[in-house]
Design an enzyme around this catalytic site. Structure first.
Site, short mmCIF file in Angstrom:
data_model
loop_
_atom_site.label_atom_id
_atom_site.label_comp_id
_atom_site.label_asym_id
_atom_site.label_seq_id
_atom_site.Cartn_x
_atom_site.Cartn_y
_atom_site.Cartn_z
N PRO A 11 -47.17 -141.28 61.48
CA PRO A 11 -47.54 -142.16 62.53
C PRO A 11 -46.98 -142.03 63.85
O PRO A 11 -45.88 -141.78 63.79
CB PRO A 11 -47.10 -143.57 61.77
CG PRO A 11 -46.29 -143.25 60.62
CD PRO A 11 -46.67 -141.75 60.14
N ASN A 12 -47.64 -142.26 64.67
CA ASN A 12 -47.39 -142.09 66.04
C ASN A 12 -46.87 -140.62 66.75
O ASN A 12 -47.03 -140.57 68.01
CB ASN A 12 -46.17 -143.09 66.50
CG ASN A 12 -46.53 -144.31 66.02
OD1 ASN A 12 -47.34 -145.14 66.68
ND2 ASN A 12 -45.74 -145.01 65.25
N ARG A 19 -44.00 -140.25 75.61
CA ARG A 19 -43.36 -141.50 75.30
C ARG A 19 -41.60 -141.02 74.86
O ARG A 19 -41.70 -139.85 74.35
CB ARG A 19 -43.65 -142.39 74.20
CG ARG A 19 -43.45 -143.84 74.35
CD ARG A 19 -44.08 -144.48 73.03
NE ARG A 19 -43.00 -144.00 71.92
CZ ARG A 19 -43.23 -144.53 70.76
NH1 ARG A 19 -44.24 -144.84 70.28
NH2 ARG A 19 -42.42 -144.29 69.77
N TYR A 24 -37.40 -137.32 71.85
CA TYR A 24 -38.29 -136.54 71.65
C TYR A 24 -38.76 -135.27 72.24
O TYR A 24 -39.73 -134.41 71.90
CB TYR A 24 -39.52 -137.15 71.11
CG TYR A 24 -39.20 -138.27 69.81
CD1 TYR A 24 -39.02 -138.03 68.77
CD2 TYR A 24 -39.10 -139.76 70.55
CE1 TYR A 24 -38.71 -139.13 67.79
CE2 TYR A 24 -38.97 -140.58 69.56
CZ TYR A 24 -38.61 -140.40 68.34
OH TYR A 24 -38.31 -141.27 67.25
N ASN A 73 -43.08 -134.23 58.67
CA ASN A 73 -42.43 -135.19 59.24
C ASN A 73 -43.11 -136.25 59.24
O ASN A 73 -44.24 -136.73 59.71
CB ASN A 73 -42.41 -134.70 60.90
CG ASN A 73 -41.71 -135.79 61.59
OD1 ASN A 73 -41.25 -136.74 61.14
ND2 ASN A 73 -41.41 -135.33 62.92
N ALA A 76 -42.34 -142.78 60.47
CA ALA A 76 -41.70 -144.09 59.83
C ALA A 76 -41.67 -144.11 58.50
O ALA A 76 -40.93 -144.72 57.45
CB ALA A 76 -42.27 -145.15 60.69
N ASP A 86 -43.86 -140.03 45.68
CA ASP A 86 -44.57 -139.79 44.42
C ASP A 86 -45.29 -138.58 44.49
O ASP A 86 -45.48 -137.69 43.70
CB ASP A 86 -45.29 -140.90 43.80
CG ASP A 86 -44.14 -142.07 43.10
OD1 ASP A 86 -43.02 -141.76 43.08
OD2 ASP A 86 -44.77 -143.28 43.21
N GLU A 97 -38.58 -131.06 54.93
CA GLU A 97 -38.63 -132.47 55.74
C GLU A 97 -38.09 -132.27 57.14
O GLU A 97 -36.99 -131.82 57.16
CB GLU A 97 -37.44 -133.63 54.93
CG GLU A 97 -37.61 -134.88 55.87
CD GLU A 97 -36.65 -135.75 55.11
OE1 GLU A 97 -36.15 -135.62 54.05
OE2 GLU A 97 -36.34 -136.89 56.03
N HIS A 99 -37.53 -133.66 61.35
CA HIS A 99 -37.46 -134.70 62.28
C HIS A 99 -37.09 -133.97 63.54
O HIS A 99 -36.35 -133.22 63.48
CB HIS A 99 -36.36 -135.82 61.61
CG HIS A 99 -36.83 -136.38 60.59
ND1 HIS A 99 -37.76 -137.51 60.36
CD2 HIS A 99 -36.40 -136.33 59.44
CE1 HIS A 99 -37.80 -137.61 59.07
NE2 HIS A 99 -37.05 -137.04 58.35
N ILE A 100 -37.87 -134.52 64.62
CA ILE A 100 -37.55 -133.93 65.97
C ILE A 100 -36.06 -134.43 66.13
O ILE A 100 -35.29 -133.44 66.77
CB ILE A 100 -38.63 -134.41 66.89
CG1 ILE A 100 -39.80 -133.98 66.45
CG2 ILE A 100 -38.16 -133.97 68.24
CD1 ILE A 100 -41.18 -134.63 67.17
N SER A 101 -35.92 -135.68 66.17
CA SER A 101 -34.40 -136.22 66.39
C SER A 101 -33.42 -136.03 65.10
O SER A 101 -34.04 -136.03 64.04
CB SER A 101 -34.63 -137.68 66.96
OG SER A 101 -35.08 -138.36 65.89
N ARG A 106 -28.90 -142.17 64.69
CA ARG A 106 -29.56 -143.14 65.25
C ARG A 106 -29.27 -144.39 64.53
O ARG A 106 -28.46 -144.43 63.59
CB ARG A 106 -31.17 -142.67 65.31
CG ARG A 106 -31.45 -141.45 66.21
CD ARG A 106 -32.86 -140.91 66.37
NE ARG A 106 -33.33 -141.98 66.84
CZ ARG A 106 -34.78 -142.14 66.86
NH1 ARG A 106 -35.40 -141.35 66.69
NH2 ARG A 106 -35.41 -143.09 67.70
O1 CA2 Z 1 -37.46 -137.72 64.82
C1 CA2 Z 1 -38.49 -137.61 64.17
O2 CA2 Z 1 -39.48 -136.63 64.22
C2 CA2 Z 1 -38.86 -138.99 63.55
O3 CA2 Z 1 -39.47 -138.43 62.40
C3 CA2 Z 1 -39.99 -139.55 64.63
C4 CA2 Z 1 -40.39 -141.02 64.17
C5 CA2 Z 1 -39.26 -141.93 63.67
O4 CA2 Z 1 -39.72 -143.00 63.02
C6 CA2 Z 1 -38.27 -141.18 62.72
O5 CA2 Z 1 -37.13 -141.97 62.39
C7 CA2 Z 1 -37.77 -139.84 63.46
C8 CA2 Z 1 -40.99 -141.92 65.13
C9 CA2 Z 1 -42.33 -141.18 65.76
C10 CA2 Z 1 -42.56 -141.91 67.00
O6 CA2 Z 1 -43.62 -140.98 67.48
C11 CA2 Z 1 -43.45 -140.75 68.87
C12 CA2 Z 1 -44.59 -140.99 69.70
C13 CA2 Z 1 -44.35 -140.46 71.15
C14 CA2 Z 1 -43.33 -139.93 71.42
C15 CA2 Z 1 -42.26 -139.83 70.72
C16 CA2 Z 1 -42.46 -140.32 69.35
#
Ligand code: CA2
Length: 144
Positions: A11-12, A19, A24, A73, A76, A86, A97, A99-101, A106
Site C-alpha cells: 500500500p501507498n 511524498r 524514500y 515490499n 505497512a 501464511d 523482503e 524496504h526502501i528505508s 525508524r
Molecule cells: O521503506 C519501505 O519501503 C517501507 O516498506 C515503506 C512503507 C512503510 O510502511 C514501511 O515501514 C517501510 C510505507 C510506504 C509509503 O508509501 C510512500 C508513498 C509515497 C512516498 C513515499 C512512500
C-alpha cells in the site's frame, strides 16, 4: 521455460517519488519497474502494486504456481498481515523482503516484520536502488 520473478509492492507505494523524498527518494514506481526490468535482462518479471491485501495474496498464489522467486515490499502490511505471512509460507522458492528505508532506524512500530520470519533475505535502506539489487540477488539465488 524460464519462470518469472515476481516483484510485489504494498500500500501507498503507487505514490512513490511524490511524498517524503527525504526518506524514500524522488524515483517513481514506474522508474523502479524499469530498473527492475533492466536488472532482470532476459528473465521475465511480473511487477505489481496494490493497496488491497487480498490482491497481494492472489499474486503470491500466482507466484506459488508459476514463479521462480518473490521480491516483496509489503509496506505497512509488513507489520500487520498474518495472511501475507501464511501465503508466503507456501512459496517453495527464495523470498526477498525489501524496504526502501532502513526500517530498523525508524519508529518502533516499523521494527517487527512478520515477513522476515519467512524471508530468505532482507534488503532495507538502499533506497529505490534496492530493487535492482534485489533482482540481481534473486538471480544468484536461482538453481539454474
Ligand atoms: O521503506 C519501505 O519501503 C517501507 O516498506 C515503506 C512503507 C512503510 O510502511 C514501511 O515501514 C517501510 C510505507 C510506504 C509509503 O508509501 C510512500 C508513498 C509515497 C512516498 C513515499 C512512500
Amino acid at each position: 521455460m524460464t519462470k518469472p520473478i515476481f516483484v510485489i509492492n504494498g500500500p501507498n507505494l503507487n505514490r512513490l517519488g511524490k511524498r517524503e523524498p527525504e526518506i524514500y527518494g524522488t524515483t517513481t514506481l514506474a522508474e523502479v519497474e524499469a530498473m527492475c526490468r533492466q536488472a532482470a535482462g532476459e528473465r521475465p518479471l511480473r511487477f505489481h502494486q496494490s493497496n488491497i491485501e487480498g490482491e497481494i495474496i492472489n499474486w503470491i498464489h500466482e507466484a506459488i504456481d508459476e514463479g521462480a522467486g518473490i521480491i516483496i515490499n509489503p509496506a505497512a502490511f509488513t507489520f500487520t498481515s498474518i495472511a501475507i505471512l501464511d501465503a508466503l509460507k507456501m512459496f517453495p522458492g527464495p523470498i526477498i523482503e525489501l524496504h526502501i528505508s532502513n526500517i530498523h532506524k525508524r519508529e518502533a512500530y516499523y521494527h517487527n516484520s512478520f515477513v522476515s520470519k519467512v524471508a530468505t533475505a532482507v534488503i532495507a535502506g538502499l533506497g529505490p536502488k534496492g530493487y535492482p539489487t534485489a533482482v540481481q540477488a534473486m538471480e544468484n539465488l536461482q538453481d539454474s
